[in-house]
Design a protein around this motif. Structure first.
Motif, PDB file in Angstrom:
ATOM      1  N   LEU A   1       7.287  -6.598   4.822  1.00 48.08           N
ATOM      2  CA  LEU A   1       7.079  -6.605   6.267  1.00 48.08           C
ATOM      3  C   LEU A   1       5.812  -7.352   6.644  1.00 48.08           C
ATOM      4  O   LEU A   1       4.806  -7.293   5.944  1.00 48.08           O
ATOM      5  CB  LEU A   1       6.967  -5.174   6.791  1.00 48.08           C
ATOM      6  N   TYR A   2       5.874  -8.050   7.749  1.00 54.67           N
ATOM      7  CA  TYR A   2       4.721  -8.718   8.334  1.00 54.67           C
ATOM      8  C   TYR A   2       4.896  -8.639   9.847  1.00 54.67           C
ATOM      9  O   TYR A   2       5.942  -9.007  10.372  1.00 54.67           O
ATOM     10  CB  TYR A   2       4.649 -10.180   7.881  1.00 54.67           C
ATOM     11  N   SER A   3       3.883  -8.164  10.529  1.00 55.58           N
ATOM     12  CA  SER A   3       3.962  -8.020  11.974  1.00 55.58           C
ATOM     13  C   SER A   3       3.515  -9.295  12.678  1.00 55.58           C
ATOM     14  O   SER A   3       2.427  -9.814  12.416  1.00 55.58           O
ATOM     15  CB  SER A   3       3.089  -6.859  12.438  1.00 55.58           C
ATOM     16  N   GLU A   4       4.335  -9.765  13.570  1.00 55.57           N
ATOM     17  CA  GLU A   4       3.967 -10.924  14.382  1.00 55.57           C
ATOM     18  C   GLU A   4       3.011 -10.532  15.504  1.00 55.57           C
ATOM     19  O   GLU A   4       2.624 -11.375  16.309  1.00 55.57           O
ATOM     20  CB  GLU A   4       5.224 -11.585  14.932  1.00 55.57           C
ATOM     21  N   LYS A   5       2.605  -9.272  15.516  1.00 54.68           N
ATOM     22  CA  LYS A   5       1.647  -8.798  16.521  1.00 54.68           C
ATOM     23  C   LYS A   5       0.207  -9.120  16.131  1.00 54.68           C
ATOM     24  O   LYS A   5      -0.722  -8.803  16.854  1.00 54.68           O
ATOM     25  CB  LYS A   5       1.793  -7.287  16.709  1.00 54.68           C
ATOM     26  N   LEU A   6       0.009  -9.748  14.970  1.00 53.26           N
ATOM     27  CA  LEU A   6      -1.328 -10.033  14.454  1.00 53.26           C
ATOM     28  C   LEU A   6      -1.687 -11.494  14.632  1.00 53.26           C
ATOM     29  O   LEU A   6      -0.833 -12.375  14.564  1.00 53.26           O
ATOM     30  CB  LEU A   6      -1.397  -9.693  12.962  1.00 53.26           C
ATOM     31  N   ILE A   7      -2.972 -11.742  14.855  1.00 52.21           N
ATOM     32  CA  ILE A   7      -3.487 -13.105  14.937  1.00 52.21           C
ATOM     33  C   ILE A   7      -4.877 -13.113  14.299  1.00 52.21           C
ATOM     34  O   ILE A   7      -5.622 -12.139  14.401  1.00 52.21           O
ATOM     35  CB  ILE A   7      -3.534 -13.609  16.398  1.00 52.21           C
TER      36      ILE A   7
ATOM     37  N   GLU B   1       1.524  -4.991   7.655  1.00 51.18           N
ATOM     38  CA  GLU B   1       1.890  -5.988   6.653  1.00 51.18           C
ATOM     39  C   GLU B   1       2.063  -5.338   5.289  1.00 51.18           C
ATOM     40  O   GLU B   1       1.474  -4.309   4.997  1.00 51.18           O
ATOM     41  CB  GLU B   1       0.850  -7.108   6.569  1.00 51.18           C
ATOM     42  N   GLU B   2       2.880  -5.965   4.489  1.00 56.09           N
ATOM     43  CA  GLU B   2       3.057  -5.617   3.078  1.00 56.09           C
ATOM     44  C   GLU B   2       2.973  -6.931   2.309  1.00 56.09           C
ATOM     45  O   GLU B   2       3.720  -7.867   2.618  1.00 56.09           O
ATOM     46  CB  GLU B   2       4.423  -4.992   2.816  1.00 56.09           C
ATOM     47  N   PHE B   3       2.030  -6.999   1.362  1.00 56.58           N
ATOM     48  CA  PHE B   3       1.871  -8.216   0.589  1.00 56.58           C
ATOM     49  C   PHE B   3       1.554  -7.872  -0.858  1.00 56.58           C
ATOM     50  O   PHE B   3       0.941  -6.844  -1.141  1.00 56.58           O
ATOM     51  CB  PHE B   3       0.746  -9.091   1.157  1.00 56.58           C
TER      52      PHE B   3
ATOM     53  N   GLY C   1      -2.005 -11.993   1.838  1.00 52.08           N
ATOM     54  CA  GLY C   1      -1.892 -11.728   3.270  1.00 52.08           C
ATOM     55  C   GLY C   1      -3.257 -11.696   3.928  1.00 52.08           C
ATOM     56  O   GLY C   1      -4.150 -12.460   3.576  1.00 52.08           O
ATOM     57  N   PHE C   2      -3.442 -10.783   4.874  1.00 55.27           N
ATOM     58  CA  PHE C   2      -4.695 -10.688   5.619  1.00 55.27           C
ATOM     59  C   PHE C   2      -5.697  -9.734   4.972  1.00 55.27           C
ATOM     60  O   PHE C   2      -6.736  -9.450   5.561  1.00 55.27           O
ATOM     61  CB  PHE C   2      -4.427 -10.224   7.052  1.00 55.27           C
ATOM     62  N   CYS C   3      -5.411  -9.243   3.780  1.00 55.47           N
ATOM     63  CA  CYS C   3      -6.258  -8.227   3.132  1.00 55.47           C
ATOM     64  C   CYS C   3      -7.743  -8.565   3.141  1.00 55.47           C
ATOM     65  O   CYS C   3      -8.574  -7.702   3.377  1.00 55.47           O
ATOM     66  CB  CYS C   3      -5.806  -7.992   1.699  1.00 55.47           C
ATOM     67  N   GLY C   4      -8.085  -9.795   2.888  1.00 53.11           N
ATOM     68  CA  GLY C   4      -9.483 -10.193   2.821  1.00 53.11           C
ATOM     69  C   GLY C   4     -10.123 -10.476   4.167  1.00 53.11           C
ATOM     70  O   GLY C   4     -11.308 -10.786   4.242  1.00 53.11           O
TER      71      GLY C   4
ATOM     72  N   VAL D   1       2.729  -3.828  -4.121  1.00 53.99           N
ATOM     73  CA  VAL D   1       2.311  -4.390  -2.841  1.00 53.99           C
ATOM     74  C   VAL D   1       1.250  -3.494  -2.205  1.00 53.99           C
ATOM     75  O   VAL D   1       1.173  -2.307  -2.494  1.00 53.99           O
ATOM     76  CB  VAL D   1       3.486  -4.575  -1.846  1.00 53.99           C
ATOM     77  N   MET D   2       0.446  -4.114  -1.345  1.00 52.56           N
ATOM     78  CA  MET D   2      -0.467  -3.356  -0.491  1.00 52.56           C
ATOM     79  C   MET D   2       0.181  -3.267   0.871  1.00 52.56           C
ATOM     80  O   MET D   2       0.821  -4.214   1.330  1.00 52.56           O
ATOM     81  CB  MET D   2      -1.814  -4.065  -0.378  1.00 52.56           C
TER      82      MET D   2
END
Length: 135
Positions: A17-23, A47-49, A82-85, A105-106
């Motif tokens: 999953l990845y949310s398109e609600k993020l920028i 998100e899941e990455f 993903g955006f983890c960092g 995955v995280m």
């Protein structure tokens, strides 16, 4: 089946999953950050990455890497994709994460309702935040 409690059924994922609600954009906290493009509800998965696992002892020897890692166990840390960092620290966070060791995955999820324009933040923990000179 996903639940919001601590009891999970073992399941293997076929997609992440990845949310398109993020920028991602510039942050007042530190360099870059992740922000809400649309309202996000409490417990919504963001998100899941995948992640890769590294001996924590080795990470300590690579300048700049430990700051972007997450504790896996007493021997290993993980660095997520993903955006983890990019999630910055706050002592009043609005997201949290879990490490799914079955699917490797995280998963980041909201722990509060998040408004449009709000930065998504994690609590790095007192020890990690002080090591990074973050309040």
């Amino acid at each position: 089946m996903r639940t919001n409690s601590n009891s999970y059924r073992l399941m293997h994922l076929n997609e992440l999953l990845y949310s398109e609600k993020l920028i991602v954009r510039r942050s007042k906290i530190h360099r870059w950050g992740v922000f809400a493009r649309q309202p996000i509800k409490k417990y919504e998965i963001l998100e899941e990455f995948p992640y890769f696992k590294v001996l924590t002892e080795e990470l300590n020897n690579i300048k700049g890497c430990i700051e972007y890692s997450y504790v896996y166990d007493n021997k290993f840390s993980v660095i997520g994709m993903g955006f983890c960092g990019l999630y910055n620290h706050s002592s009043e966070p609005n997201i949290d994460f879990e490490i799914d060791k079955v699917n490797e995955v995280m998963r980041h999820y909201a722990i509060a309702d998040i408004n449009v324009g709000d930065e998504l933040t994690l609590d790095y923990g007192e020890e990690n935040a002080s090591h990074l000179n973050i309040e």
